[in-house]
Every structure is written in structure tokens, then in C-alpha cells.
Design an enzyme around this catalytic site. Sequence first.
Site, PDB file in Angstrom:
ATOM      1  N   ARG A 103     128.293 -16.854   8.144  1.00 54.67           N
ATOM      2  CA  ARG A 103     128.305 -15.326   8.805  1.00 54.67           C
ATOM      3  C   ARG A 103     127.099 -14.831   8.946  1.00 54.67           C
ATOM      4  O   ARG A 103     126.297 -14.757   7.943  1.00 54.67           O
ATOM      5  CB  ARG A 103     129.228 -14.420   7.695  1.00 54.67           C
ATOM      6  CG  ARG A 103     130.672 -14.352   8.057  1.00 54.67           C
ATOM      7  CD  ARG A 103     131.317 -13.108   7.495  1.00 54.67           C
ATOM      8  NE  ARG A 103     130.801 -12.751   6.116  1.00 54.67           N
ATOM      9  CZ  ARG A 103     131.073 -11.815   5.362  1.00 54.67           C
ATOM     10  NH1 ARG A 103     131.931 -10.888   6.200  1.00 54.67           N
ATOM     11  NH2 ARG A 103     130.917 -11.296   4.148  1.00 54.67           N
ATOM     12  N   THR A 107     125.584  -8.998  11.971  1.00 53.05           N
ATOM     13  CA  THR A 107     126.570  -9.111  13.126  1.00 53.05           C
ATOM     14  C   THR A 107     127.982  -9.340  12.269  1.00 53.05           C
ATOM     15  O   THR A 107     129.080  -8.839  12.936  1.00 53.05           O
ATOM     16  CB  THR A 107     126.122  -9.664  14.333  1.00 53.05           C
ATOM     17  OG1 THR A 107     126.269 -11.118  13.784  1.00 53.05           O
ATOM     18  CG2 THR A 107     124.773  -9.479  14.884  1.00 53.05           C
ATOM     19  N   ASP A 199     131.066 -12.812  -3.581  1.00 56.90           N
ATOM     20  CA  ASP A 199     130.719 -13.871  -2.608  1.00 56.90           C
ATOM     21  C   ASP A 199     131.012 -15.179  -3.420  1.00 56.90           C
ATOM     22  O   ASP A 199     130.397 -15.364  -4.348  1.00 56.90           O
ATOM     23  CB  ASP A 199     128.969 -13.980  -2.358  1.00 56.90           C
ATOM     24  CG  ASP A 199     128.843 -15.090  -1.385  1.00 56.90           C
ATOM     25  OD1 ASP A 199     128.919 -16.127  -1.776  1.00 56.90           O
ATOM     26  OD2 ASP A 199     128.053 -14.594  -0.227  1.00 56.90           O
ATOM     27  N   ASP A 202     128.597 -18.100  -3.891  1.00 56.57           N
ATOM     28  CA  ASP A 202     127.445 -17.529  -4.909  1.00 56.57           C
ATOM     29  C   ASP A 202     128.271 -18.060  -6.031  1.00 56.57           C
ATOM     30  O   ASP A 202     127.427 -18.352  -7.132  1.00 56.57           O
ATOM     31  CB  ASP A 202     126.989 -16.227  -4.782  1.00 56.57           C
ATOM     32  CG  ASP A 202     126.037 -16.274  -3.446  1.00 56.57           C
ATOM     33  OD1 ASP A 202     125.525 -17.266  -3.224  1.00 56.57           O
ATOM     34  OD2 ASP A 202     125.549 -15.020  -3.384  1.00 56.57           O
TER      35      ASP A 202
END
Length: 208
Positions: A103, A107, A199, A202
Site C-alpha cells: 500500500r 495514496t 501493522d 511489522d
Amino acid sequence: MAVVEVNHPLISHKLTFLRNKNTDTKLFRETLNEIAGLMTYEVTKGLKLEEIEVETPVMKTKSYILPDKAVAVVPILRAGLGMVEGIITFIPTAKVGHIGVYRNEETLKPVYYYCKLPEDIADRKVILVDPMLATGGSANYAIDYLKKEGVKDIVFLSLIAAPEGIANVVKKHPDVDIYTAKIDEGLNEKGYIYPGLGDAGDRIFGTK
Ligand code: URA
């Protein structure tokens, strides 16, 4: 089309460990794979079986097995990798493809960078996996890609899904069933699912 929130006490219990920001990498990784394994049970309910004859210690009987070509698992890199082991534990004949889409943090649009799929992918049911179904951009990109490769039977397996992501995938690919352990409240301004778990990549790999 179906959107299935797999409600099960074992899954809800394990999901709590993943949400907890103090859970370390080892426990996070193990628990994610365990949930993926439990969800595999639901996702594979409709798989077609082959009838064979076996001889028990008592007599011959008809019994049922999965055809070798039944399933391919395709993780969306990189967080999807965290679910693969849990799935193939239960489907050892599954082949594993990879689709790399990340991603763009500004944006929030998907950016493609890699793909490697089994040769016979079009003959298999594909379990496309990504723990977080956020905007649906990466999922839609990966589904488009698989359909161009001739895949006809795709199910999307996530751990936590945002309502916005589900709506986007359902709109673009109404033929793809979505399974998730939990539909969360929404997406924040940074594109993170809330309450979510942060995340996923992560947390699986111990990066930041
Ligand atoms: N990807 C993640 O890893 N977490 C989110 O909350 C959204 C997308």
C-alpha cells in the site's frame, strides 16, 4: 457471495493476544498461524472429495480424500505469509503462490511488485490470504490478477476486516466469498483498521 465472520470462542480468545500491543513477535506469529488453521476448517467446508476404496483391519469400505489438485494458498506479501503455515498444516497438498502488493502510505493505493503462482493454479480453489482487509485495494488487485490467470474459485481469508474493505471487494468481486475472524469498526485517517492490531506485517516480522 458470502461474508462470513467466523465466530468461535477459540478464535476470539486468540484474537485478544493479537490485538494486545504487548504481545511479542513469537507469540504473535504462533497465534496468527493457529487462527489461520482454525479458520481453514470453515473455509474448506465445501471442498469436493474423491471417493476411494480402503481396507480397514475389518473390511473393505468406501472412503473420501481431497484430490491432490484441490487447493492453492496465495498470501498477499508480506503479512499474508504469516497465515500460510497454519493453513498448509491442514492441507499439505496445497501449492503456495505469492502476490506482492504493498500500500502506498500516502495514496493508500495498491502498488504491485511481484507474483509467482503454481502452473496449475486455474484448476485449484485459491485461498487468498491477508490478515488485514483494510481498504480492499490490495485484495481487489490480487483477485483481478488471479482471475486473469484463469482462476475461477477464489475465497478471501482475513483475520480482521474493515467494513469499507469488505464493501469494496463485494462490489468489485461479488463472486468471491470473504471469511474473517472479526469485522472491526472502521479505518482511521492513516488507513489502519480500528481497533485492529496495528501493522500486521511489522508485528509478524518484528520490524517497524
Ligand atoms: N494493514 C495492516 O497491517 N494493518 C491495518 O490496520 C491496515 C492495513
